[in-house]
Enzyme design. Structure first.
Site, PDB file in Angstrom:
ATOM      1  N   ARG A  66       0.901  -1.136   0.008  1.00  0.00           N
ATOM      2  CA  ARG A  66       0.046   0.421   0.061  1.00  0.00           C
ATOM      3  C   ARG A  66       0.914   1.259   0.097  1.00  0.00           C
ATOM      4  NH1 ARG A  66       2.516   1.683   3.015  1.00  0.00           N
ATOM      5  NH2 ARG A  66       2.951   1.397   5.609  1.00  0.00           N
ATOM      6  N   ASP A 214      -1.818  -1.573   7.335  1.00  0.00           N
ATOM      7  CA  ASP A 214      -1.595  -2.098   5.967  1.00  0.00           C
ATOM      8  C   ASP A 214      -1.985  -3.157   6.164  1.00  0.00           C
ATOM      9  OD1 ASP A 214       0.879  -0.375   6.276  1.00  0.00           O
ATOM     10  OD2 ASP A 214       2.308  -1.470   7.498  1.00  0.00           O
TER      11      ASP A 214
HETATM   12  P1  NG1 Z   1       5.408   0.349   7.141  1.00  0.00           P
HETATM   13  O1  NG1 Z   1       5.774   1.259   6.421  1.00  0.00           O
HETATM   14  O2  NG1 Z   1       4.627  -0.904   6.464  1.00  0.00           O
HETATM   15  O3  NG1 Z   1       6.661  -0.040   7.839  1.00  0.00           O
HETATM   16  C1  NG1 Z   1       4.907   0.746   9.355  1.00  0.00           C
HETATM   17  C2  NG1 Z   1       3.674   0.548  10.187  1.00  0.00           C
HETATM   18  C3  NG1 Z   1       2.011   1.038  10.171  1.00  0.00           C
HETATM   19  C4  NG1 Z   1       2.155   2.752  10.341  1.00  0.00           C
HETATM   20  C5  NG1 Z   1       3.377   3.230   9.208  1.00  0.00           C
HETATM   21  C6  NG1 Z   1       3.429   4.970   9.287  1.00  0.00           C
HETATM   22  C7  NG1 Z   1       3.796  -2.638  10.898  1.00  0.00           C
HETATM   23  C8  NG1 Z   1       3.237  -3.715  10.387  1.00  0.00           C
HETATM   24  N1  NG1 Z   1       3.467  -0.689   9.999  1.00  0.00           N
HETATM   25  O4  NG1 Z   1       4.320   0.349   8.407  1.00  0.00           O
HETATM   26  O5  NG1 Z   1       1.245   0.602  11.070  1.00  0.00           O
HETATM   27  O6  NG1 Z   1       1.927   3.019  11.382  1.00  0.00           O
HETATM   28  O7  NG1 Z   1       4.659   2.506   9.856  1.00  0.00           O
HETATM   29  O8  NG1 Z   1       2.341   5.536   9.646  1.00  0.00           O
HETATM   30  O9  NG1 Z   1       4.423  -2.202  12.645  1.00  0.00           O
END
Ligand code: NG1
Ligand code: ADP
Length: 481
Positions: A66, A214
């Site tokens: 995403r 996510d």
């Molecule tokens: P990504 O970009 O997938 O590392 C993480 C967290 C989200 C959200 C975003 C910041 C996980 C699996 N994903 O995303 O829940 O906090 O950072 O908006 O921890």
């Protein structure tokens, strides 16, 4: 790719009405595409599966990555986010075996093979090897899927094209595809919401305290619309983006694996501590507050009022752990127990003012962004661009989760795009920019010339994997013959 949704013949006892309901509530089961890039990738997975396991896969699971348009680092505080699914995904070829073993391998040989008992394994937090994300998905269904008895063994081949550790959610797509594959192979008809919540919880076994954005968008996405995702209860609302603009994603190519250091969890803890100190000051039972959003609900205040409360409560400087203990009237041991996680107990300084201010202002921007989309006024695109620009500044200066390379991309985009910001966890990874349709090619050319042609790690890489326009894509599904 035509989206043919086939009847859920796995549930022969279901009435027609039940089958229709299941096919909208649960991730759809689709016929394998007969042409296009996805068809080619699925066929490569099939070939790898046959050479690895000497038989063919029974089905395929797919979960997309995403791009978050706005609302960064607010999901774990209980606030709404605004993502859309991208075309890039994790695909998984799957078949049951008769050995109670989980055998996983990857089409990309940089990810080593792994085998273990499907009913008895340990997820290693200290070393976040790729297969641990698969194990998280298996554990999610094992613990919460309501399966009688032990799980059946599975043979799995994984193939993904989401750039890893770049803020496009490759890890969650891997967890979601696995959970969907395990559920499907055990004839479970779990709703998209249930799967999303299970996956958000089980990915935390890897050690990061993620919020659930996510996994939610990976299951709840629908083509051509971005979603406002609210939590507790989980709810996704489609939002039509104003016409005339495109979202362009650019990877600054500084990778950041969330599970390999405590940066991400440190932010989660700073927000938790800020909520607890503000709760204590308001005379509430601070131990019951884990999220800034829950504190706001308890106080019944607006987001701008919460921003004012932050400035009344905290000085804009780091607080020592000792000071926070004094403010909470708690011992360091109690703080370790009630608030902090294993990999944040060593931290001695916490920035409470800046982190809480980011969260409340960013949560406010999400609803402003939605309002602009809903009103579709003449200046909508300019307003969205400004909100994205403000969001970037807040993540950069207050949340300190940007990266000099990301900032360079955002700076280069100024004036050429309508607005640009980091997307995902940050500390590297991708930027998303809002660009007028007619300017898209010129904008990409500018980034190619002024950034990527000078970036050593971009050399030899497929340019379309690091700089691409993105349309909202569909959510997770199963593919069958
Ligand atoms: P990504 O970009 O997938 O590392 C993480 C967290 C989200 C959200 C975003 C910041 C996980 C699996 N994903 O995303 O829940 O906090 O950072 O908006 O921890
Ligand atoms: P992201 O922001 O992309 O979710 P993370 O650092 O949280 O980044 O997770 C990235 C990790 O997910 C990788 O280090 C790898 O272990 C796993 N991963 C991502 N894509 C794949 C893939 N195609 N095959 C195997 N593992 C993958």
């Amino acid at each position: 790719m035509p989206e043919v949704i086939i009847p859920i013949s796995m549930f022969p006892d279901a009435t027609d009405k039940e089958q229709i309901e299941m096919s909208t509530k649960c991730p759809p089961i689709k016929k394998l595409p007969k042409e296009g890039e996805q068809c080619r990738r699925l066929s490569a997975l099939s070939d790898k599966f046959a050479s690895e396991f000497f038989h063919g896969p029974q089905f395929f699971a797919r979960a997309p990555g995403r791009v978050n348009l706005i609302g960064e680092h607010v999901d774990y505080c209980g606030y709404a986010v605004f993502p859309m699914a991208v075309e890039q995904d994790i695909l998984m070829a799957v078949a049951k075996n008769t050995t109670e073993k989980l055998n996983i391998c990857n089409i990309d040989e940089c990810y080593p093979k792994y085998s273990c008992s499907i009913n008895n394994f340990i997820i290693n937090k200290d070393q976040p090897a790729w297969f641990n994300y698969v194990l998280c998905g298996v554990k999610g269904i094992k613990d919460e899927g309501d399966i009688d008895g032990p799980l059946t063994g599975l043979d799995i081949v994984v193939g993904g094209n989401i750039p890893p550790s770049s803020g496009l959610s490759s890890s969650s797509a891997l967890v979601c595809a696995t959970a969907l594959a395990v559920a499907h192979s055990h004839c479970l008809s779990l709703s998209k919401e249930n799967l999303a919540e299970i996956c958000a919880r089980c990915e935390r076994h890897i050690g990061t305290q993620g919020g659930g954005m996510d996994q939610a968008i990976s299951f709840l996405a629908s083509p051509d619309t971005a979603k406002v995702i609210e939590f507790n209860p989980l709810q996704a609302t489609s939002v039509t983006l104003p016409p005339g603009a495109t979202f362009v994603v650019a990877n600054c190519l500084a990778p950041m694996n969330k599970a390999s250091n405590s940066n991400y969890n440190c932010r989660v803890m700073e927000c938790r501590l800020a909520a607890q100190v503000m709760a204590k000051k308001a005379g509430l039972a601070w131990r019951e507050y884990q999220k800034l959003g829950d504190l706001q609900k308890a106080l019944g205040w607006t987001l701008p009022q919460m921003m004012a409360l932050v400035s009344d409560t905290f000085e804009a400087r780091p607080y020592t752990k000792e000071e926070i203990c004094k403010l909470l009237d708690a011992s360091s041991e109690e703080l370790d127990q009630v608030t902090l996680t294993e990999n944040t107990r060593h931290i001695q300084l916490f920035k409470l003012h800046d982190r809480a201010l980011h969260v409340f202002s960013e949560a406010h921007r999400v609803w402003e962004f939605k309002k602009v989309c809903d009103q579709q006024g003449d200046t909508a695109l300019l307003e969205l661009g400004k909100l994205m620009q403000d969001s970037h500044r807040s993540t950069q200066l207050l949340y300190e989760c940007s990266h000099p390379k990301l900032d360079t991309l955002v700076e280069l985009s100024r004036g050429v795009s309508l607005g640009a910001r980091l997307t995902g966890a940050g500390w590297g990874g991708c930027m998303v920019a809002l660009v007028q349709d007619d300017d898209t090619e010129a904008y990409k050319k500018m980034l190619q010339e002024r950034y990527f042609s000078q970036e050593p790690s971009a050399q030899g890489r497929d340019p379309s994997s690091i700089l691409f326009s993105s349309r909202p894509g569909p959510g997770a599904c199963i593919f069958v013959q």
